[in-house]
Design a protein around this motif. Sequence first.
Motif, PDB file in Angstrom:
ATOM      1  N   ASN A 264       0.846  -1.199   0.000  1.00 52.07           N
ATOM      2  CA  ASN A 264       0.000   0.000   0.000  1.00 52.07           C
ATOM      3  C   ASN A 264       0.883   1.251   0.000  1.00 52.07           C
ATOM      4  OD1 ASN A 264      -2.896  -1.109   0.477  1.00 52.07           O
ATOM      5  ND2 ASN A 264      -1.679  -2.125   2.050  1.00 52.07           N
ATOM      6  N   LEU A 265       1.792   1.311  -0.962  1.00 52.11           N
ATOM      7  CA  LEU A 265       2.815   2.353  -0.965  1.00 52.11           C
ATOM      8  C   LEU A 265       2.214   3.752  -1.037  1.00 52.11           C
ATOM      9  CD1 LEU A 265       5.792   3.089  -0.975  1.00 52.11           C
ATOM     10  CD2 LEU A 265       5.794   2.787  -3.474  1.00 52.11           C
ATOM     11  N   ASP A 266       1.246   3.956  -1.895  1.00 53.93           N
ATOM     12  CA  ASP A 266       0.660   5.291  -2.064  1.00 53.93           C
ATOM     13  C   ASP A 266      -0.002   5.773  -0.769  1.00 53.93           C
ATOM     14  OD1 ASP A 266       1.496   5.292  -4.656  1.00 53.93           O
ATOM     15  OD2 ASP A 266      -0.432   4.707  -5.504  1.00 53.93           O
ATOM     16  N   THR A 267      -0.684   4.849  -0.086  1.00 52.46           N
ATOM     17  CA  THR A 267      -1.366   5.216   1.163  1.00 52.46           C
ATOM     18  C   THR A 267      -0.375   5.648   2.222  1.00 52.46           C
ATOM     19  OG1 THR A 267      -3.152   3.651   0.679  1.00 52.46           O
ATOM     20  CG2 THR A 267      -2.915   4.387   2.965  1.00 52.46           C
ATOM     21  N   HIS A 268       0.720   4.863   2.369  1.00 56.34           N
ATOM     22  CA  HIS A 268       1.725   5.198   3.377  1.00 56.34           C
ATOM     23  C   HIS A 268       2.446   6.505   3.036  1.00 56.34           C
ATOM     24  CE1 HIS A 268       1.200   1.529   5.616  1.00 56.34           C
ATOM     25  NE2 HIS A 268       1.414   0.788   4.553  1.00 56.34           N
ATOM     26  N   ALA A 269       2.772   6.693   1.757  1.00 56.57           N
ATOM     27  CA  ALA A 269       3.461   7.919   1.352  1.00 56.57           C
ATOM     28  C   ALA A 269       2.604   9.141   1.654  1.00 56.57           C
ATOM     29  CB  ALA A 269       3.792   7.856  -0.139  1.00 56.57           C
ATOM     30  N   GLN A 270       1.315   9.064   1.360  1.00 53.16           N
ATOM     31  CA  GLN A 270       0.413  10.179   1.636  1.00 53.16           C
ATOM     32  C   GLN A 270       0.279  10.431   3.129  1.00 53.16           C
ATOM     33  OE1 GLN A 270      -1.038  12.184  -0.813  1.00 53.16           O
ATOM     34  NE2 GLN A 270      -1.371  13.449   1.012  1.00 53.16           N
ATOM     35  N   SER A 271       0.253   9.342   3.911  1.00 56.33           N
ATOM     36  CA  SER A 271       0.126   9.465   5.361  1.00 56.33           C
ATOM     37  C   SER A 271       1.315  10.218   5.952  1.00 56.33           C
ATOM     38  CB  SER A 271       0.002   8.078   5.999  1.00 56.33           C
ATOM     39  OG  SER A 271      -0.102   8.188   7.402  1.00 56.33           O
ATOM     40  N   PHE A 272       2.528   9.911   5.480  1.00 52.84           N
ATOM     41  CA  PHE A 272       3.711  10.582   6.019  1.00 52.84           C
ATOM     42  C   PHE A 272       3.805  12.030   5.508  1.00 52.84           C
ATOM     43  CE2 PHE A 272       5.041   6.394   7.345  1.00 52.84           C
ATOM     44  CZ  PHE A 272       5.755   6.664   8.502  1.00 52.84           C
ATOM     45  N   THR A 273       3.386  12.263   4.279  1.00 50.04           N
ATOM     46  CA  THR A 273       3.353  13.638   3.761  1.00 50.04           C
ATOM     47  C   THR A 273       2.411  14.501   4.594  1.00 50.04           C
ATOM     48  OG1 THR A 273       3.836  12.877   1.511  1.00 50.04           O
ATOM     49  CG2 THR A 273       2.861  15.066   1.758  1.00 50.04           C
ATOM     50  N   ASP A 274       1.240  13.950   4.878  1.00 53.27           N
ATOM     51  CA  ASP A 274       0.258  14.682   5.694  1.00 53.27           C
ATOM     52  C   ASP A 274       0.798  14.939   7.100  1.00 53.27           C
ATOM     53  OD1 ASP A 274      -1.430  14.609   3.542  1.00 53.27           O
ATOM     54  OD2 ASP A 274      -2.645  12.937   4.291  1.00 53.27           O
ATOM     55  N   GLN A 275       1.529  13.970   7.658  1.00 47.09           N
ATOM     56  CA  GLN A 275       2.057  14.141   9.009  1.00 47.09           C
ATOM     57  C   GLN A 275       3.126  15.227   9.052  1.00 47.09           C
ATOM     58  OE1 GLN A 275       0.913  13.154  11.700  1.00 47.09           O
ATOM     59  NE2 GLN A 275       2.503  13.110  13.271  1.00 47.09           N
ATOM     60  N   ILE A 276       3.961  15.283   8.029  1.00 46.49           N
ATOM     61  CA  ILE A 276       4.978  16.335   7.965  1.00 46.49           C
ATOM     62  C   ILE A 276       4.318  17.712   7.942  1.00 46.49           C
ATOM     63  CG2 ILE A 276       6.757  17.373   6.496  1.00 46.49           C
ATOM     64  CD1 ILE A 276       7.532  14.500   5.656  1.00 46.49           C
ATOM     65  N   MET A 277       3.241  17.832   7.184  1.00 45.44           N
ATOM     66  CA  MET A 277       2.531  19.115   7.129  1.00 45.44           C
ATOM     67  C   MET A 277       1.892  19.433   8.479  1.00 45.44           C
ATOM     68  SD  MET A 277       3.245  20.153   4.177  1.00 45.44           S
ATOM     69  CE  MET A 277       2.237  21.626   4.244  1.00 45.44           C
ATOM     70  N   ARG A 278       1.359  18.441   9.161  1.00 46.27           N
ATOM     71  CA  ARG A 278       0.762  18.694  10.487  1.00 46.27           C
ATOM     72  C   ARG A 278       1.817  19.136  11.490  1.00 46.27           C
ATOM     73  NH1 ARG A 278      -2.728  14.275   9.048  1.00 46.27           N
ATOM     74  NH2 ARG A 278      -1.208  12.778   9.872  1.00 46.27           N
ATOM     75  N   VAL A 279       2.983  18.501  11.435  1.00 49.10           N
ATOM     76  CA  VAL A 279       4.074  18.897  12.333  1.00 49.10           C
ATOM     77  C   VAL A 279       4.491  20.336  12.035  1.00 49.10           C
ATOM     78  CG1 VAL A 279       6.478  18.465  12.970  1.00 49.10           C
ATOM     79  CG2 VAL A 279       4.909  16.544  12.705  1.00 49.10           C
ATOM     80  N   ALA A 280       4.589  20.673  10.764  1.00 48.73           N
ATOM     81  CA  ALA A 280       5.004  22.030  10.378  1.00 48.73           C
ATOM     82  C   ALA A 280       4.006  23.074  10.863  1.00 48.73           C
ATOM     83  CB  ALA A 280       5.165  22.113   8.864  1.00 48.73           C
ATOM     84  N   ARG A 281       2.732  22.699  10.883  1.00 49.53           N
ATOM     85  CA  ARG A 281       1.697  23.648  11.336  1.00 49.53           C
ATOM     86  C   ARG A 281       1.502  23.601  12.844  1.00 49.53           C
ATOM     87  NH1 ARG A 281      -1.145  21.349   6.789  1.00 49.53           N
ATOM     88  NH2 ARG A 281      -2.350  20.081   8.262  1.00 49.53           N
ATOM     89  N   GLY A 282       2.210  22.709  13.534  1.00 49.93           N
ATOM     90  CA  GLY A 282       2.081  22.600  14.979  1.00 49.93           C
ATOM     91  C   GLY A 282       0.832  21.872  15.419  1.00 49.93           C
ATOM     92  N   GLU A 283       0.266  21.065  14.533  1.00 52.21           N
ATOM     93  CA  GLU A 283      -0.983  20.371  14.829  1.00 52.21           C
ATOM     94  C   GLU A 283      -0.775  18.920  15.251  1.00 52.21           C
ATOM     95  OE1 GLU A 283      -3.173  20.736  11.246  1.00 52.21           O
ATOM     96  OE2 GLU A 283      -3.470  22.914  11.424  1.00 52.21           O
ATOM     97  N   ALA A 284       0.448  18.407  15.192  1.00 52.52           N
ATOM     98  CA  ALA A 284       0.712  17.006  15.524  1.00 52.52           C
ATOM     99  C   ALA A 284       1.000  16.852  17.010  1.00 52.52           C
ATOM    100  CB  ALA A 284       1.893  16.474  14.716  1.00 52.52           C
ATOM    101  N   GLY A 285       0.768  15.648  17.511  1.00 53.08           N
ATOM    102  CA  GLY A 285       1.053  15.355  18.908  1.00 53.08           C
ATOM    103  C   GLY A 285       1.826  14.052  19.031  1.00 53.08           C
ATOM    104  N   ASP A 286       2.470  13.881  20.153  1.00 55.58           N
ATOM    105  CA  ASP A 286       3.301  12.692  20.340  1.00 55.58           C
ATOM    106  C   ASP A 286       2.483  11.406  20.248  1.00 55.58           C
ATOM    107  OD1 ASP A 286       5.916  11.612  20.892  1.00 55.58           O
ATOM    108  OD2 ASP A 286       5.150  11.047  22.860  1.00 55.58           O
ATOM    109  N   HIS A 287       1.226  11.476  20.640  1.00 50.20           N
ATOM    110  CA  HIS A 287       0.366  10.287  20.616  1.00 50.20           C
ATOM    111  C   HIS A 287      -0.859  10.504  19.736  1.00 50.20           C
ATOM    112  CE1 HIS A 287       2.764   8.461  23.762  1.00 50.20           C
ATOM    113  NE2 HIS A 287       2.663   9.561  24.476  1.00 50.20           N
ATOM    114  N   ASP A 288      -0.678  11.266  18.648  1.00 47.80           N
ATOM    115  CA  ASP A 288      -1.792  11.457  17.731  1.00 47.80           C
ATOM    116  C   ASP A 288      -2.052  10.170  16.950  1.00 47.80           C
ATOM    117  OD1 ASP A 288       0.119  11.317  15.704  1.00 47.80           O
ATOM    118  OD2 ASP A 288       0.281  13.491  15.513  1.00 47.80           O
ATOM    119  N   ARG A 289      -3.080  10.195  16.115  1.00 43.16           N
ATOM    120  CA  ARG A 289      -3.501   8.980  15.420  1.00 43.16           C
ATOM    121  C   ARG A 289      -2.388   8.384  14.559  1.00 43.16           C
ATOM    122  NH1 ARG A 289      -8.880   8.482  11.493  1.00 43.16           N
ATOM    123  NH2 ARG A 289      -8.671   6.235  11.066  1.00 43.16           N
ATOM    124  N   HIS A 290      -1.666   9.256  13.835  1.00 42.39           N
ATOM    125  CA  HIS A 290      -0.571   8.796  12.982  1.00 42.39           C
ATOM    126  C   HIS A 290       0.508   8.091  13.801  1.00 42.39           C
ATOM    127  CE1 HIS A 290       2.389   9.036   9.619  1.00 42.39           C
ATOM    128  NE2 HIS A 290       3.253   9.181  10.618  1.00 42.39           N
TER     129      HIS A 290
END
Length: 425
Positions: A264-290
């Motif tokens: 499921n390469l496309d799904t995983h790649a999109q998931s990590f791309t989205d997480q990088i953007m969340r981290v950049a916006r300060g929206e990610a957490g240490d125990h978030d869903r990702h």
Amino acid sequence: MRYMASYDLMETVRNTQQWMGASALSLASYPAFALVPNPMLTMMAAWGEVTERAYKRMVAKPDWGIYSVPCEDGRDHLVSIAKVVERPFGDLIHFEVQGRAEKSRKVLLVAPMSGHYATLLRSTVVSLLPDCEVYITDWHNARDIPVSEGKFDVEDYTLYLVDFMKELGPDVNVIAVCQPAPLTLVATAYLAEIFPEAQPKTLTLIGGPIDPDATPTEVTDFGNRVSMGQLEQMMIQRVGAKYKGIGRKVYPGLLQLTSFISMNLDTHAQSFTDQIMRVARGEAGDHDRHNRFYDEYLAVMDMTAEFYLSTVERIFKNSEIASNTFTVNGHQVDIGKITNVAVKTVEGENDDISAPGQCVAALDLCTGVPDKMKSQHLEPGAGHYGIFAGSSWRNNIRPLVLDFIDQNAGDKGEKPSGGAKLAAV
């Protein structure tokens, strides 16, 4: 030595990626750069944070993280983990709920040895703890087991299960999840022939390849396409110099992870791309869903070469379980010898790993079990993970499994004082 070099090369690549992530995060977070705000530095730091975490957790065993459980008295009771049986390749552990009367439902969860740790069943354990005494097989990472401990193949795995069930006694209810389902069925039949007094009360098989040819999938097709020689050349390496198991032949966890992600390469790649953007916006957490998902998904363990190869050859290629010709230490086990153990199968309609039809085949093999002691369930719309850890498990399958245990084992509630069993309802 080339096999060991390949193992060390994969570990070197992983370690380098972790180092690059950590370096990018440290460099982009340098305080002086804050004087000249630059969105590229923010993105660099976010990439570094996500990359370092991803590659770091590939070689870390996740913690169970189960600290307390709510009980009928309205209080949360602390949970501790005790080793009941310790073995070189795996332990039998018990989740002890402190200050609570012992539950009469005794459940043994047989965890898969298929690339991930037993902690993959964390949510399954949590869901069962309020109502059951929960035990689980905690398999060890082959890279950490010295060569001096010898081999470990499908027969050794089966005998481990036999010993664990003998240790827990005849009042245990066994639930096997995915990969161990066929070997758990064989272990139960072995007990029925050799140690009948140690048979479990009930056996629940969830999404396991009892008969892989009943409904072929991408997994079974791959096993049939390649020869055992090709499989050994492609998949087997020797543990490198960094670990206690140096020199042991294994199917490396990092190699398995590559296969997992490629499906499921496309799904995983999109998931990590989205997480990088969340981290950049300060929206990610240490125990978030990702992070909760990938902390478990990326944590992989090595399997012994003999276990991996014998699984493919004997269960998938030769169909020894489906044809009832499996042998343990030279003894041919007859699944038809199971006569007084209630058997239930659970399958997911959308399971692409063990498709519907593969697991329910166990009921036809249990010729000695009366029909009234057999049960099957096909969960609509459920995938492989959902039938043992997702909402389908929590809302639908778990209540059915507990009802099945109660109906066939008379296990309900807590043990009365004096150790007497509760009568069947």
